[in-house]
Design an enzyme around this catalytic site. Structure first.
Site, mmCIF file in Angstrom:
data_model
loop_
_atom_site.group_PDB
_atom_site.id
_atom_site.type_symbol
_atom_site.label_atom_id
_atom_site.label_comp_id
_atom_site.label_asym_id
_atom_site.label_seq_id
_atom_site.Cartn_x
_atom_site.Cartn_y
_atom_site.Cartn_z
ATOM 1 N N SER A 1 13.836 -22.716 -38.374
ATOM 2 C CA SER A 1 13.053 -23.929 -38.114
ATOM 3 C C SER A 1 11.756 -23.495 -37.455
ATOM 4 O O SER A 1 11.679 -22.375 -36.919
ATOM 5 C CB SER A 1 13.847 -24.817 -37.146
ATOM 6 O OG SER A 1 13.031 -25.833 -36.592
ATOM 7 N N TYR B 1 18.991 -26.379 -29.613
ATOM 8 C CA TYR B 1 18.478 -26.165 -30.977
ATOM 9 C C TYR B 1 17.414 -25.069 -30.967
ATOM 10 O O TYR B 1 17.434 -24.148 -31.794
ATOM 11 C CB TYR B 1 17.912 -27.491 -31.485
ATOM 12 C CG TYR B 1 17.534 -27.519 -32.948
ATOM 13 C CD1 TYR B 1 18.483 -27.787 -33.928
ATOM 14 C CD2 TYR B 1 16.220 -27.313 -33.348
ATOM 15 C CE1 TYR B 1 18.129 -27.843 -35.270
ATOM 16 C CE2 TYR B 1 15.859 -27.371 -34.689
ATOM 17 C CZ TYR B 1 16.819 -27.637 -35.647
ATOM 18 O OH TYR B 1 16.461 -27.696 -36.973
HETATM 19 P P1 NAD Z 1 21.554 -32.542 -42.847
HETATM 20 O O1 NAD Z 1 22.159 -33.192 -41.660
HETATM 21 O O2 NAD Z 1 20.993 -33.372 -43.947
HETATM 22 O O3 NAD Z 1 22.579 -31.496 -43.495
HETATM 23 C C1 NAD Z 1 23.323 -30.630 -42.712
HETATM 24 C C2 NAD Z 1 24.416 -30.035 -43.565
HETATM 25 O O4 NAD Z 1 25.196 -29.146 -42.732
HETATM 26 C C3 NAD Z 1 25.388 -31.064 -44.123
HETATM 27 O O5 NAD Z 1 25.817 -30.658 -45.411
HETATM 28 C C4 NAD Z 1 26.563 -31.001 -43.135
HETATM 29 O O6 NAD Z 1 27.797 -31.425 -43.706
HETATM 30 C C5 NAD Z 1 26.570 -29.517 -42.838
HETATM 31 N N1 NAD Z 1 27.246 -29.159 -41.590
HETATM 32 C C6 NAD Z 1 26.986 -29.577 -40.335
HETATM 33 N N2 NAD Z 1 27.851 -29.021 -39.474
HETATM 34 C C7 NAD Z 1 28.673 -28.224 -40.203
HETATM 35 C C8 NAD Z 1 29.773 -27.395 -39.895
HETATM 36 N N3 NAD Z 1 30.219 -27.253 -38.632
HETATM 37 N N4 NAD Z 1 30.391 -26.731 -40.892
HETATM 38 C C9 NAD Z 1 29.963 -26.861 -42.184
HETATM 39 N N5 NAD Z 1 28.922 -27.640 -42.532
HETATM 40 C C10 NAD Z 1 28.291 -28.314 -41.553
HETATM 41 O O7 NAD Z 1 20.414 -31.578 -42.230
HETATM 42 P P2 NAD Z 1 19.127 -30.881 -42.888
HETATM 43 O O8 NAD Z 1 17.942 -31.531 -42.337
HETATM 44 O O9 NAD Z 1 19.295 -30.702 -44.343
HETATM 45 O O10 NAD Z 1 19.237 -29.453 -42.149
HETATM 46 C C11 NAD Z 1 19.669 -28.272 -42.812
HETATM 47 C C12 NAD Z 1 19.192 -27.076 -41.998
HETATM 48 O O11 NAD Z 1 17.758 -27.091 -41.954
HETATM 49 C C13 NAD Z 1 19.666 -27.064 -40.555
HETATM 50 O O12 NAD Z 1 19.970 -25.767 -40.145
HETATM 51 C C14 NAD Z 1 18.455 -27.586 -39.797
HETATM 52 O O13 NAD Z 1 18.433 -27.137 -38.469
HETATM 53 C C15 NAD Z 1 17.335 -26.983 -40.617
HETATM 54 N N6 NAD Z 1 16.053 -27.654 -40.447
HETATM 55 C C16 NAD Z 1 15.887 -28.960 -40.800
HETATM 56 C C17 NAD Z 1 14.634 -29.536 -40.642
HETATM 57 C C18 NAD Z 1 14.347 -30.958 -41.020
HETATM 58 O O14 NAD Z 1 13.238 -31.451 -40.706
HETATM 59 N N7 NAD Z 1 15.239 -31.646 -41.694
HETATM 60 C C19 NAD Z 1 13.576 -28.793 -40.102
HETATM 61 C C20 NAD Z 1 13.801 -27.484 -39.745
HETATM 62 C C21 NAD Z 1 15.036 -26.919 -39.940
#
Ligand code: NAD
Length: 261
Positions: free
Chosen positions: A143, A156
């Site tokens: 991130s 985080y």
């Molecule tokens: P999201 O909530 O849409 O998806 C998260 C996914 O992780 C889901 O499929 C959920 O079921 C799975 N998950 C959560 N805990 C779990 C566990 N203990 N075991 C197995 N699966 C698990 O989130 P997203 O926004 O798609 O985020 C995905 C990644 O991208 C994360 O690591 C997040 O930190 C990172 N990220 C997101 C953003 C953003 O703006 N959305 C920005 C930077 C980084």
């Protein structure tokens, strides 16, 4: 179809960015193991659609990556089901927002386990077979918060900085082996994780959805636009290509110039 015959495991791929990455890999010919939570029917629909649309093998393994034993068994089962894993995308992640003094210890532990330790366990389990095949790609979805801080996101930010550090060590240990390891550092991407933060802002500050989105972007992301899961997926495809064979140990922002400030 440049990745035809490659086999990928993407954690947290039942939603958001992980699903976008799984879609891109399947579209490029990869067999994929999905992982993540969701209803059985949603997961089955996604699994069947990807397999039918792209003509690849698609499985779902329901491991909780916050648990070490689940990570180790996920690695073993994914390798068994597809005959090996060449591409590991550590994407599963969770968020919790509170000041350091108010931050619940159990949320700290859950975020560190899911967003950081899972990557260590899965990498350690899958690296030996990548090394023996002299080819592998490990891609960690960090991130901007692996590069800079923001208030109220202590666990985080700590976990994502840890992930960027782990990426560097794995890249150094695998340099010259045919395995690369990189982090992708997205800014705001419109996914269910960010949806929850938009809804909180609407509720707490009594603003419209458009205004909440505008404020979130204006505060941090100079492009004024959300990145998309498909854009993150496209970068994963590039990192898996032979053109990126010498790109390792990097942390690549996709953040509309957030970290350029
Ligand atoms: P999201 O909530 O849409 O998806 C998260 C996914 O992780 C889901 O499929 C959920 O079921 C799975 N998950 C959560 N805990 C779990 C566990 N203990 N075991 C197995 N699966 C698990 O989130 P997203 O926004 O798609 O985020 C995905 C990644 O991208 C994360 O690591 C997040 O930190 C990172 N990220 C997101 C953003 C953003 O703006 N959305 C920005 C930077 C980084």
């Amino acid at each position: 179809m440049s990745l035809k015959g490659k086999r990928a495991l993407i954690t947290g791929s039942t939603s958001g960015i992980g699903q976008g990455i799984a879609e891109a890999l399947a579209c490029d010919g990869c067999d994929v193991v999905l992982n993540g939570f969701g209803t059985a029917s949603d997961i089955e629909t996604l699994t069947l659609r990807l397999a039918a649309q792209y003509g690849v093998s698609v499985r779902h393994i329901a491991a909780d990556v916050a648990k070490m034993e689940d990570c180790r068994s996920l690695a073993a089962r994914a390798s068994e089901e597809l005959g090996g894993i060449d591409i590991l995308v550590n994407n599963a992640g969770i968020q919790y927002v509170a000041s350091v003094e108010q931050f619940p210890a159990e949320q700290w532990d859950a975020i560190l386990a899911t967003n950081l330790s899972a990557t260590f366990h899965l990498t350690a389990a899958l690296l030996p077979s990548m090394r023996s095949g002299s080819w592998g790609r490990i891609i960690n979805i960090a991130s901007v918060h692996g590069l800079v801080g923001s208030i109220f996101k202590s666990a985080y930010v700590a976990a994502k900085h840890g992930l960027v550090g782990l990426t560097k060590v794995v890249a150094l240990e695998t340099a010259g082996s045919g395995v690369t390891c990189n982090s992708i550092c997205p800014g705001w991407v419109l996914t269910p994780m960010v949806e929850r933060q938009i809804e909180d802002k609407m509720r707490i500050e009594s603003v419209s959805r458009e205004e909440a989105e505008r404020q979130l972007l204006a505060a941090k992301q100079p492009s004024g636009q959300f990145a998309t899961p498909a854009q993150i997926g496209a970068l994963v495809i590039f990192l898996c290509s032979e053109s990126a064979a010498n790109l390792t140990g990097a942390s690549l922002p996709v953040d509309g110039a957030w970290t350029a400030q």
